[in-house]
Design a protein around this motif. Structure first.
Motif, PDB file in Angstrom:
ATOM      1  N   THR A 101      35.354  -5.213  32.744  1.00 20.34           N
ATOM      2  CA  THR A 101      34.167  -6.062  32.918  1.00 20.34           C
ATOM      3  C   THR A 101      32.875  -5.312  32.616  1.00 20.34           C
ATOM      4  N   GLU A 102      32.951  -4.003  32.389  1.00 22.64           N
ATOM      5  CA  GLU A 102      31.764  -3.182  32.172  1.00 22.64           C
ATOM      6  C   GLU A 102      31.504  -2.975  30.681  1.00 22.64           C
ATOM      7  N   PRO A 103      30.218  -2.795  30.311  1.00 19.93           N
ATOM      8  CA  PRO A 103      29.917  -2.484  28.911  1.00 19.93           C
ATOM      9  C   PRO A 103      30.191  -1.015  28.603  1.00 19.93           C
ATOM     10  N   TYR A 104      30.515  -0.744  27.367  1.00 11.28           N
ATOM     11  CA  TYR A 104      30.685   0.633  26.894  1.00 11.28           C
ATOM     12  C   TYR A 104      30.359   0.620  25.412  1.00 11.28           C
ATOM     13  N   ASP A 105      29.493   1.543  24.987  1.00 15.24           N
ATOM     14  CA  ASP A 105      29.083   1.518  23.582  1.00 15.24           C
ATOM     15  C   ASP A 105      29.078   2.919  23.002  1.00 15.24           C
ATOM     16  N   VAL A 106      28.727   2.998  21.723  1.00 18.22           N
ATOM     17  CA  VAL A 106      28.792   4.270  21.006  1.00 18.22           C
ATOM     18  C   VAL A 106      27.808   5.286  21.574  1.00 18.22           C
ATOM     19  N   ALA A 107      26.643   4.830  22.033  1.00 16.61           N
ATOM     20  CA  ALA A 107      25.667   5.763  22.597  1.00 16.61           C
ATOM     21  C   ALA A 107      26.217   6.415  23.862  1.00 16.61           C
ATOM     22  N   ARG A 108      26.852   5.615  24.692  1.00 17.50           N
ATOM     23  CA  ARG A 108      27.442   6.183  25.916  1.00 17.50           C
ATOM     24  C   ARG A 108      28.589   7.123  25.556  1.00 17.50           C
ATOM     25  N   PHE A 109      29.392   6.727  24.564  1.00 15.56           N
ATOM     26  CA  PHE A 109      30.488   7.608  24.149  1.00 15.56           C
ATOM     27  C   PHE A 109      29.954   8.966  23.709  1.00 15.56           C
ATOM     28  N   VAL A 110      28.955   8.979  22.845  1.00 17.44           N
ATOM     29  CA  VAL A 110      28.440  10.258  22.338  1.00 17.44           C
ATOM     30  C   VAL A 110      27.904  11.112  23.480  1.00 17.44           C
ATOM     31  N   ALA A 111      27.150  10.501  24.387  1.00 12.29           N
ATOM     32  CA  ALA A 111      26.599  11.254  25.517  1.00 12.29           C
ATOM     33  C   ALA A 111      27.718  11.850  26.365  1.00 12.29           C
ATOM     34  N   GLU A 112      28.746  11.054  26.664  1.00  8.54           N
ATOM     35  CA  GLU A 112      29.829  11.535  27.524  1.00  8.54           C
ATOM     36  C   GLU A 112      30.732  12.521  26.786  1.00  8.54           C
ATOM     37  N   ALA A 113      30.944  12.301  25.496  1.00  8.93           N
ATOM     38  CA  ALA A 113      31.769  13.231  24.720  1.00  8.93           C
ATOM     39  C   ALA A 113      31.091  14.591  24.604  1.00  8.93           C
ATOM     40  N   GLU A 114      29.788  14.595  24.319  1.00  7.37           N
ATOM     41  CA  GLU A 114      29.079  15.868  24.193  1.00  7.37           C
ATOM     42  C   GLU A 114      29.051  16.606  25.532  1.00  7.37           C
ATOM     43  N   ALA A 115      28.851  15.876  26.626  1.00  7.29           N
ATOM     44  CA  ALA A 115      28.864  16.521  27.946  1.00  7.29           C
ATOM     45  C   ALA A 115      30.251  17.082  28.253  1.00  7.29           C
ATOM     46  N   THR A 116      31.291  16.340  27.888  1.00  7.94           N
ATOM     47  CA  THR A 116      32.661  16.794  28.141  1.00  7.94           C
ATOM     48  C   THR A 116      32.983  18.027  27.307  1.00  7.94           C
ATOM     49  N   ILE A 117      32.615  18.010  26.039  1.00  8.49           N
ATOM     50  CA  ILE A 117      32.855  19.165  25.167  1.00  8.49           C
ATOM     51  C   ILE A 117      32.160  20.400  25.726  1.00  8.49           C
ATOM     52  N   GLY A 118      30.924  20.224  26.165  1.00  4.18           N
ATOM     53  CA  GLY A 118      30.203  21.351  26.758  1.00  4.18           C
ATOM     54  C   GLY A 118      30.887  21.890  27.999  1.00  4.18           C
ATOM     55  N   ALA A 119      31.419  20.991  28.828  1.00  8.12           N
ATOM     56  CA  ALA A 119      32.102  21.426  30.049  1.00  8.12           C
ATOM     57  C   ALA A 119      33.403  22.159  29.724  1.00  8.12           C
ATOM     58  N   VAL A 120      34.132  21.680  28.714  1.00  9.01           N
ATOM     59  CA  VAL A 120      35.374  22.351  28.312  1.00  9.01           C
ATOM     60  C   VAL A 120      35.070  23.766  27.827  1.00  9.01           C
ATOM     61  N   LEU A 121      34.041  23.901  27.007  1.00 15.65           N
ATOM     62  CA  LEU A 121      33.657  25.225  26.515  1.00 15.65           C
ATOM     63  C   LEU A 121      33.207  26.134  27.662  1.00 15.65           C
ATOM     64  N   ALA A 122      32.508  25.562  28.619  1.00  9.22           N
ATOM     65  CA  ALA A 122      32.051  26.358  29.765  1.00  9.22           C
ATOM     66  C   ALA A 122      33.217  26.897  30.579  1.00  9.22           C
ATOM     67  N   ARG A 123      34.345  26.181  30.545  1.00  5.44           N
ATOM     68  CA  ARG A 123      35.543  26.673  31.240  1.00  5.44           C
ATOM     69  C   ARG A 123      36.303  27.702  30.411  1.00  5.44           C
ATOM     70  N   GLY A 124      35.817  27.976  29.209  1.00  2.00           N
ATOM     71  CA  GLY A 124      36.495  28.933  28.344  1.00  2.00           C
ATOM     72  C   GLY A 124      37.676  28.347  27.611  1.00  2.00           C
ATOM     73  N   ASN A 125      37.724  27.020  27.485  1.00  2.00           N
ATOM     74  CA  ASN A 125      38.819  26.354  26.804  1.00  2.00           C
ATOM     75  C   ASN A 125      38.361  25.752  25.481  1.00  2.00           C
ATOM     76  N   VAL A 126      39.315  25.218  24.738  1.00  2.00           N
ATOM     77  CA  VAL A 126      39.037  24.669  23.416  1.00  2.00           C
ATOM     78  C   VAL A 126      39.049  23.147  23.483  1.00  2.00           C
TER      79      VAL A 126
END
Length: 310
Positions: free
Chosen positions: A74-99
């Motif tokens: 029932t919630e909206p989800y769009d490309v802008a939210r995806f990019v923001a969440e993907a970039e934050a997730t990628i940064g967090a993975v790198l911060a953990r020393g992972n790929v």
């Protein structure tokens, strides 16, 4: 945060086996060293499991997955939210020393991740309501013609996606510009796209087998649950009902369509979608389509190299 020269992306048309290939490549490294970031417009929704071929529980236990089951249907989800969440997730993975490994087939999500998002203004709810009313009364082709009169390339870029068309027309009426006319915000990371496709006969057989298996496994019941939660006939068409095959699966549940007939219709639509995806990958992501074995070898080498760099 540890830096890498690029973040790998694995993409392929639907039913090509992206999830399995990615999990196999990640599992070749020590547990947890590779974390998958999903790039799919429909696996973000909780409850859309069978019809989206969401990675299995076993696959997710073996390799961490992100951006699955992010929102309710029932919630909206769009490309802008995806990019923001993907970039934050990628940064967090790198911060953990992972790929981080981005895996998915939603082309406009991947293009926005690689190139950046247009710097478009926020939506105007009143103008959008007018556009949605026009969509309901005049139809999608009328709005597409409005876009094509200004920029035929932008009209083609809409891919007949009602939600994207409504947003584009809303912007056009307010500003005289379409989304592609706005400059892009630079992406947070550099990416290397690894893409592949299966031979036509192989892809066709896989699509047919997978579609029938999904229908036998309970896809019609999943579609019925979705219909009870989100009206499939609402205007404009809800985003979740743009997911491939759900309307046919619902018709099976309602006794309006036989399972085998539905499987044939869904498989045909899937084959047509696969062709569009392959074209998008080549032209919009600039990635040549390798064989599955070639992509697997390249991905394994890339992940091993990056694991030694973070």
């Amino acid at each position: 945060m540890p830096r890498v020269p690029f973040v790998p992306i694995l993409t392929a048309p639907t039913a090509a086996g992206k999830s399995a290939l990615a999990v196999d490549a990640a599992a070749a490294l020590p547990a947890g060293r590779v974390e998958i970031v999903a790039a799919d417009a429909f696996t973000v929704y909780r409850g859309l499991d069978l019809g989206t071929a969401k990675p299995t529980a076993a696959e997710r236990r073996g390799v961490p997955h992100h951006l699955l089951d992010v929102v309710d249907v029932t919630e909206p989800y769009d490309v802008a939210r995806f990019v923001a969440e993907a970039e934050a997730t990628i940064g967090a993975v790198l911060a953990r020393g992972n790929v981080p490994l981005v895996v998915g087939g939603t082309g406009f999500y991947l293009r926005a991740l690689c190139r950046g998002l247009p710097t478009t203004p926020p939506a105007d709810v009143l103008v959008r309501a007018d556009v949605e009313r026009d969509l309901a009364e005049r139809g999608l082709d009328s709005l597409l013609a409005e876009i094509a009169a200004v920029d035929p390339a932008e009209e083609r870029r809409m891919e007949r996606n009602p939600r994207r068309v409504v947003r584009a027309v809303e912007l056009l009426r307010r500003t005289g510009r379409l989304p592609g006319h706005y400059p892009l915000r630079p992406p947070a990371f550099a990416y290397d796209v690894i893409a592949y496709a299966r031979p036509a006969a192989d892809a066709e057989a896989r699509i047919a087998a997978r579609t029938l298996a999904m229908l036998r496994a309970g896809w019609p019941q999943e579609a019925a649950w979705l219909a009870a939660t989100v009206d499939p006939d609402a205007a404009p068409h809800p985003t979740v009902w743009q997911a491939l095959g759900y309307r046919d699966a619902l018709a099976v549940h309602r006794g309006q369509l036989g399972r085998e007939a539905a499987a044939e219709r869904i498989a045909l639509a899937t084959r047509q979608y696969v062709k569009r995806q392959a074209t998008f990958i080549r032209t919009q992501l600039g990635a040549p389509l390798d064989t599955p074995d070639g992509a697997a070898r390249r991905l394994a080498a890339v992940l091993a190299a990056l694991a030694g760099a973070v």
